[in-house]
Motif scaffolding. Structure first.
Motif, PDB file in Angstrom:
ATOM      1  N   LYS A  55      -2.893   9.468  -1.057  1.00 58.25           N
ATOM      2  CA  LYS A  55      -2.394   9.497   0.313  1.00 58.25           C
ATOM      3  C   LYS A  55      -3.568   9.590   1.286  1.00 58.25           C
ATOM      4  O   LYS A  55      -4.591  10.211   0.980  1.00 58.25           O
ATOM      5  CB  LYS A  55      -1.457  10.684   0.515  1.00 58.25           C
ATOM      6  N   PRO A  56      -3.435   8.964   2.448  1.00 57.87           N
ATOM      7  CA  PRO A  56      -4.550   8.996   3.403  1.00 57.87           C
ATOM      8  C   PRO A  56      -4.771  10.386   3.965  1.00 57.87           C
ATOM      9  O   PRO A  56      -3.851  11.211   4.020  1.00 57.87           O
ATOM     10  CB  PRO A  56      -4.089   8.020   4.501  1.00 57.87           C
ATOM     11  N   GLU A  57      -5.996  10.655   4.348  1.00 63.51           N
ATOM     12  CA  GLU A  57      -6.324  11.921   4.981  1.00 63.51           C
ATOM     13  C   GLU A  57      -5.762  11.946   6.404  1.00 63.51           C
ATOM     14  O   GLU A  57      -5.659  10.906   7.058  1.00 63.51           O
ATOM     15  CB  GLU A  57      -7.843  12.118   5.021  1.00 63.51           C
ATOM     16  N   VAL A  79       2.563   4.362   7.629  1.00 60.95           N
ATOM     17  CA  VAL A  79       2.123   3.115   6.996  1.00 60.95           C
ATOM     18  C   VAL A  79       3.336   2.354   6.462  1.00 60.95           C
ATOM     19  O   VAL A  79       3.444   1.127   6.611  1.00 60.95           O
ATOM     20  CB  VAL A  79       1.119   3.405   5.866  1.00 60.95           C
ATOM     21  N   GLY A 113      -1.308  14.075   5.501  1.00 62.44           N
ATOM     22  CA  GLY A 113      -1.404  12.761   4.894  1.00 62.44           C
ATOM     23  C   GLY A 113      -0.041  12.152   4.608  1.00 62.44           C
ATOM     24  O   GLY A 113       0.129  10.933   4.642  1.00 62.44           O
ATOM     25  N   GLY A 145       0.811  -1.211   0.000  1.00 57.99           N
ATOM     26  CA  GLY A 145       0.000   0.000   0.000  1.00 57.99           C
ATOM     27  C   GLY A 145       0.845   1.261   0.000  1.00 57.99           C
ATOM     28  O   GLY A 145       0.538   2.229  -0.712  1.00 57.99           O
ATOM     29  N   SER A 146       1.924   1.262   0.794  1.00 58.97           N
ATOM     30  CA  SER A 146       2.787   2.450   0.841  1.00 58.97           C
ATOM     31  C   SER A 146       3.500   2.668  -0.492  1.00 58.97           C
ATOM     32  O   SER A 146       3.676   3.813  -0.926  1.00 58.97           O
ATOM     33  CB  SER A 146       3.801   2.304   1.978  1.00 58.97           C
ATOM     34  N   ASP A 168      -5.391  11.936  10.229  1.00 58.50           N
ATOM     35  CA  ASP A 168      -6.292  11.313  11.193  1.00 58.50           C
ATOM     36  C   ASP A 168      -5.608  11.286  12.554  1.00 58.50           C
ATOM     37  O   ASP A 168      -4.402  10.994  12.644  1.00 58.50           O
ATOM     38  CB  ASP A 168      -6.650   9.895  10.747  1.00 58.50           C
ATOM     39  N   LEU A 187       1.202  10.380   7.738  1.00 55.73           N
ATOM     40  CA  LEU A 187       0.492   9.119   7.933  1.00 55.73           C
ATOM     41  C   LEU A 187       0.956   8.074   6.918  1.00 55.73           C
ATOM     42  O   LEU A 187       1.073   6.878   7.243  1.00 55.73           O
ATOM     43  CB  LEU A 187      -1.014   9.355   7.804  1.00 55.73           C
ATOM     44  N   ALA A 188       1.249   8.513   5.685  1.00 55.44           N
ATOM     45  CA  ALA A 188       1.762   7.585   4.676  1.00 55.44           C
ATOM     46  C   ALA A 188       3.123   7.026   5.083  1.00 55.44           C
ATOM     47  O   ALA A 188       3.406   5.829   4.885  1.00 55.44           O
ATOM     48  CB  ALA A 188       1.862   8.287   3.325  1.00 55.44           C
ATOM     49  N   MET A 243       1.033   4.161  -2.874  1.00 54.11           N
ATOM     50  CA  MET A 243       0.825   5.578  -2.574  1.00 54.11           C
ATOM     51  C   MET A 243       2.000   6.414  -3.065  1.00 54.11           C
ATOM     52  O   MET A 243       1.824   7.518  -3.588  1.00 54.11           O
ATOM     53  CB  MET A 243       0.616   5.770  -1.074  1.00 54.11           C
TER      54      MET A 243
END
Length: 377
Positions: free
Chosen positions: A316-318, A333, A326, A305-306, A320, A329-330, A309
């Motif tokens: 990229k994740p929002e 990950v 993001g 997943g990384s 959180d 957070l990436a 991305m």
């Protein structure tokens, strides 16, 4: 060529008189079949009563998935019993293929078992009783099915279903264990290199707990989150800069060292009363296999997943929680993929070496008794 039955007529009485642990190829299929029926009944009961069983995060296992697991467990029960029958070529292939599909299909649920034990050991409490019961049952069933598959494969090849070696006589005698040895240098180097994947994750977590900032997360925000969510020993460890996941990784590294070195085969002096005794072979292998497979799968998925991305294939994740961007957070990950994947694959490499180095060989009862008479004379 038809597959021979599990016990020949001339060996049946001897095998029934042997200790139960020596007869595991005979009782493992029946135990796996009983597990399949019991697990299917429990899953059906949970589905009918709407009992919540954690799946991922705050989500619970839907009733449809519980019924699917029940059907798979019943299929595993039937396949386990089929391994004790005389089958033709097509039947043998179907049985072997079914085991190859059912073991991962049912065993994936054990992926969260290591974290349950780490959480309990840290004193953070039990999140879900049904979740832990489900994971323990899945681990037990996967282990039984693996034993069934191993003994079945050995019988297909004509070797002893218990030790996997070619020898005369039955497989009901004592076992001759090889001397304790250290893993080859290449295996040790590979395992240690894989374990280096833990460093980014551990460093970042430690920096946060000591109040430092990293990948867009402030140490103060992380400490506030740990303070609000942690209890017991987990909070005490965090107060001195030790994250509970880092502690779990250290326990995994300790297991890996035991698999690679001689003290994992013979209890060392610091174990006091156990010093000098042989370590039961499955004692480190079962947790290494279960933990290794689950962490390797989880870490590989995170790493994939990384990479996707980073290549722009996945967004990229929002931001959180404590993450303000993001990108941060990436990065986390990616660090998680390296950590969990490295630990999981390292354990599997070390466990494979340990299994090969410690594989015992049956001493057939007629051979051992003849040798005893010769020594007596």
């Amino acid at each position: 060529m038809a597959l021979p039955t599990l016990t020949a007529d001339g060996q049946e009485a001897a095998e029934h008189s042997a200790p139960w642990r020596r007869r595991w190829p005979a009782w493992a299929p029946r135990a796996a079949a009983a597990w399949g029926v019991a697990y299917a009944a429990l899953q059906a009961l949970w589905a009918a009563t709407g009992t919540g069983v954690p799946l991922a995060g705050d989500r619970h296992t839907p009733a449809a998935l519980q019924l699917l697991l029940a059907a798979l467990a019943l299929a595993a029960s039937g396949v386990s019993l089929a391994t004790t029958r005389t089958l033709g070529r097509s039947g043998r292939r179907a049985t072997g293929g079914a085991l190859a599909v059912l073991i991962p299909a049912l065993g994936w649920g054990a992926i969260g078992l290591p974290m349950y034990f780490v959480t309990l050991a840290s004193g953070a409490g039990l999140e879900s009783v049904t979740g832990l019961v489900n994971l323990l049952l899945v681990a037990a069933g996967t282990t039984l099915l693996a034993l069934v598959a191993v003994s079945y494969r050995r019988r297909l090849g004509g070797s002893c279903p218990r030790c996997g070696q070619w020898h005369e006589g039955g497989g009901d005698g004592p076992l001759a264990h090889p001397p304790a040895t250290t893993a080859p240098p290449r295996t040790r180097a590979t395992a240690y290199l894989l374990m280096c994947g833990l460093l980014p994750w551990s460093v970042v977590k430690t920096v946060w707990l000591f109040g430092g900032d990293a990948i867009g997360v402030s140490g103060e925000a992380w400490q506030d989150e740990v303070e609000s969510e942690s209890t017991g020993a987990a909070k005490a460890l965090a107060s001195v800069g030790v994250d509970v996941t880092v502690l779990g990784a250290l326990l995994g590294f300790f297991l890996l060292l035991g698999l690679l070195h001689c003290w994992g085969q013979v209890f060392p002096r610091w174990t006091l009363l156990l010093s000098g005794r042989r370590v039961p072979r499955l004692l480190p292998l079962v947790p290494a296999w279960l933990t290794g497979f689950s962490l390797a799968l989880y870490g590989t998925l995170l790493t994939a997943g990384s990479l996707l991305m980073a290549a722009g294939v996945l967004p990229k994740p929002e931001p959180d929680g404590v993450f303000t961007s993001g990108t941060g957070l990436a990065w986390m990950v990616a660090f998680g993929g390296l950590a969990f994947g490295g630990l999981g694959w390292g354990l599997l490499v070390a466990a494979r070496s340990y299994a090969e180095r410690t594989r015992p060989r049956c001493v057939p009862a007629n051979t051992s008794s003849t040798g005893a008479r010769d020594r007596a004379s």
